[in-house]
Design a protein around this motif. Structure first.
Motif, short mmCIF file in Angstrom:
data_model
loop_
_atom_site.label_atom_id
_atom_site.label_comp_id
_atom_site.label_asym_id
_atom_site.label_seq_id
_atom_site.Cartn_x
_atom_site.Cartn_y
_atom_site.Cartn_z
N GLU A 176 0.83 -1.19 -0.19
CA GLU A 176 0.11 0.04 0.06
C GLU A 176 0.90 1.30 0.03
O GLU A 176 0.35 2.44 -0.10
CB GLU A 176 -0.98 -0.11 1.27
CG GLU A 176 -1.78 -1.12 1.26
CD GLU A 176 -2.71 -1.23 2.51
OE1 GLU A 176 -2.26 -0.40 3.50
OE2 GLU A 176 -3.68 -1.91 2.68
N ALA A 177 2.27 1.01 0.17
CA ALA A 177 3.22 2.37 0.26
C ALA A 177 3.86 2.53 -1.14
O ALA A 177 4.83 2.02 -1.44
CB ALA A 177 4.10 1.99 1.40
N GLY A 178 3.33 3.40 -1.85
CA GLY A 178 3.75 3.47 -3.40
C GLY A 178 4.42 4.40 -3.51
O GLY A 178 5.31 4.11 -4.83
N ASN A 179 5.04 5.16 -3.05
CA ASN A 179 6.13 6.16 -3.31
C ASN A 179 7.27 5.31 -3.21
O ASN A 179 7.88 4.77 -2.21
CB ASN A 179 6.08 7.34 -2.07
CG ASN A 179 6.90 8.61 -2.68
OD1 ASN A 179 8.06 8.54 -2.76
ND2 ASN A 179 6.13 9.62 -3.19
N ALA A 180 8.35 5.83 -4.46
CA ALA A 180 9.34 5.07 -4.41
C ALA A 180 10.44 5.57 -3.44
O ALA A 180 11.50 4.69 -2.90
CB ALA A 180 10.04 5.19 -5.79
N GLU A 181 10.18 6.71 -2.95
CA GLU A 181 11.28 7.26 -1.99
C GLU A 181 10.74 7.16 -0.58
O GLU A 181 9.51 7.87 -0.07
CB GLU A 181 11.26 8.80 -2.07
CG GLU A 181 12.21 9.04 -3.37
CD GLU A 181 12.69 10.76 -3.49
OE1 GLU A 181 12.26 11.38 -2.70
OE2 GLU A 181 13.49 10.96 -4.50
N ALA A 182 11.11 6.22 0.05
CA ALA A 182 10.54 5.97 1.35
C ALA A 182 10.91 7.00 2.45
O ALA A 182 10.11 7.44 3.31
CB ALA A 182 11.10 4.62 2.10
N ILE A 183 11.99 7.41 2.26
CA ILE A 183 12.29 8.72 3.50
C ILE A 183 13.33 9.81 2.57
O ILE A 183 14.18 9.37 1.59
CB ILE A 183 13.59 8.07 4.50
CG1 ILE A 183 12.58 6.95 5.14
CG2 ILE A 183 14.01 9.05 5.28
CD1 ILE A 183 13.75 6.28 6.30
N SER A 184 12.94 10.89 2.68
CA SER A 184 13.45 11.97 2.04
C SER A 184 14.06 12.99 3.18
O SER A 184 12.93 13.55 4.06
CB SER A 184 12.87 12.66 0.99
OG SER A 184 13.57 13.67 0.51
N VAL A 185 15.22 13.25 3.41
CA VAL A 185 15.60 14.13 4.29
C VAL A 185 16.40 15.36 3.66
O VAL A 185 17.38 15.09 2.87
CB VAL A 185 16.58 13.72 5.39
CG1 VAL A 185 17.28 14.72 6.38
CG2 VAL A 185 15.62 12.52 6.10
N VAL A 186 16.33 16.58 3.85
CA VAL A 186 16.51 17.75 3.12
C VAL A 186 16.99 18.82 4.38
O VAL A 186 16.20 19.40 4.96
CB VAL A 186 15.84 18.36 2.07
CG1 VAL A 186 16.32 19.68 1.39
CG2 VAL A 186 15.40 17.34 1.04
N GLY A 187 18.30 19.18 4.26
CA GLY A 187 18.82 20.06 5.12
C GLY A 187 18.55 19.92 6.58
O GLY A 187 18.06 20.95 7.49
N LEU A 188 18.42 18.76 7.05
CA LEU A 188 18.36 18.53 8.60
C LEU A 188 19.19 19.02 9.46
O LEU A 188 20.69 18.66 9.10
CB LEU A 188 18.15 17.03 8.87
CG LEU A 188 17.82 16.55 10.26
CD1 LEU A 188 16.53 17.11 10.72
CD2 LEU A 188 17.93 15.21 10.48
N VAL A 189 18.90 19.79 10.54
CA VAL A 189 19.66 20.39 11.55
C VAL A 189 19.16 19.94 12.91
O VAL A 189 17.87 20.49 13.13
CB VAL A 189 19.82 21.88 11.29
CG1 VAL A 189 20.73 22.65 12.61
CG2 VAL A 189 20.53 22.18 10.14
N VAL A 190 19.78 19.30 13.76
CA VAL A 190 19.50 19.22 15.08
C VAL A 190 20.54 19.78 16.19
O VAL A 190 21.76 19.33 16.07
CB VAL A 190 19.37 17.48 15.29
CG1 VAL A 190 19.01 17.28 16.80
CG2 VAL A 190 18.47 16.91 14.47
N ARG A 191 19.86 20.44 16.97
CA ARG A 191 20.70 21.27 18.10
C ARG A 191 20.26 20.81 19.49
O ARG A 191 18.88 20.40 19.66
CB ARG A 191 20.41 22.51 17.74
CG ARG A 191 20.95 23.32 16.68
CD ARG A 191 20.93 24.98 16.78
NE ARG A 191 21.42 25.60 15.56
CZ ARG A 191 20.93 25.91 14.52
NH1 ARG A 191 19.67 25.54 14.17
NH2 ARG A 191 21.60 26.30 13.46
#
Length: 305
Positions: free
Chosen positions: A54-69
């Protein structure tokens, strides 16, 4: 109390979490663990589990510009990567590189700047839905020590509205966990606590697995079974984000890897591609060169001669 050893429940028989079980789950934990445990409940929020088909998107995870402080400390600095369905993506790095912080940001355990998309949907705008798609094995599972595994699985089965516990019972048998179902989680060994966390992450067949040092404490038999389950998950179109310090394991399991150092990406690509680019015969050599540890280690060893 239900037992997951025998039988399959009809939809109407799936238990609702008993009030006493929930209260003991939250209040029976030491204060430092309660927030993490509440967030585990959030990660397994109510809603029908999503099958891989049921999970049709080819990109399961997309991370852009992640910053963790954390205060003034930047743990993750502008990280971007994509995990496609049907792949295992390795997140590698020395201690403190930002691997665990990245995984925590994906499930909302820490706040992060940037964009996180799960199966094409913004995880910050639709956090409950995003969490339903994920099975998480954290580096240090914050389990409910006051519950037995039987009660813990009962709670999760109800929260996830599982209509068929066949898979849960199969996982319990696969990891030879039957004899521990009625032992308080707080009394379990490290390895059996890890088995409990692994079963909990896999029981609802999520399309995405986030695995942070998932083999910690597991015996050889359990590691082999878990590796095979990861391979089957990948073959079925699932996605895996896999963090480990064991380069030999990452080299065998991962299709692509991202190597972090001090919160930033220092190398990214397929395992074979990185070997060619960085001139390493193994992923361990690639890792040491990419993180500039190779010469440092040589100097340390010279000092010990």
């Amino acid at each position: 109390m239900p037992s997951w050893r025998h039988g399959t429940r009809a939809p109407s028989d799936i238990p609702r979490p008993r009030f006493g079980v929930i209260i003991r789950a939250i209040t029976g934990a030491p204060p430092f663990a309660r927030r993490a445990q509440r967030l585990i409940i959030a990660i397994t929020s109510a809603g029908a589990s999503r099958r891989l088909s049921e999970a049709g998107n080819a990109e399961a995870i997309s991370v852009v510009g992640l910053v963790v402080r954390y205060g003034d400390k930047v743990a993750v600095n502008g990280l971007s990567f994509t995990v496609r369905r049907g792949t295992v993506y390795g997140l590698l790095g020395p201690n403190g590189a930002g691997k665990t912080s990245t995984i925590k940001a994906l499930v909302g355990l820490v706040e992060g700047e940037g964009t996180i998309r799960i199966l094409g949907r913004d995880a910050k705008k639709d956090p409950i839905w995003a969490k339903q798609q994920i099975g998480l094995v954290p580096e240090s599972p914050a389990l409910f020590d006051s519950l037995t595994p039987n009660e813990f699985f009962e709670l999760l089965a109800s929260i996830r509205r599982l209509r068929d516990t066949t898979r849960l019972r199969s996982l319990i048998r696969a990891f030879a966990f039957e004899e521990h179902l009625d032992t308080p989680i707080g009394a379990l060994s490290l390895g059996n606590r890890q088995k409990c966390a692994v079963i909990a992450a896999l029981m609802h067949e999520p399309p995405i697995l986030l695995l942070d040092e998932p083999f910690n404490g597991l015996d050889v038999r359990s590691v082999k079974i878990f590796k095979d389950l990861i391979a089957k998950h990948k073959e079925a179109g699932g996605a895996v984000l896999f963090s480990t310090h064991i380069m030999e394991v990452a080299e065998r399991i991962c299709d692509r890897v991202c190597i972090l150092n001090q919160g930033s990406e220092v190398a990214e690509g397929s395992v074979e591609g990185l070997k060619r680019m960085i001139h390493g015969s193994t992923l361990e050599e690639v890792f040491l060169r990419a993180t500039h540890m190779e010469e440092e280690i040589k100097e340390v060893l010279k000092g010990l001669e």
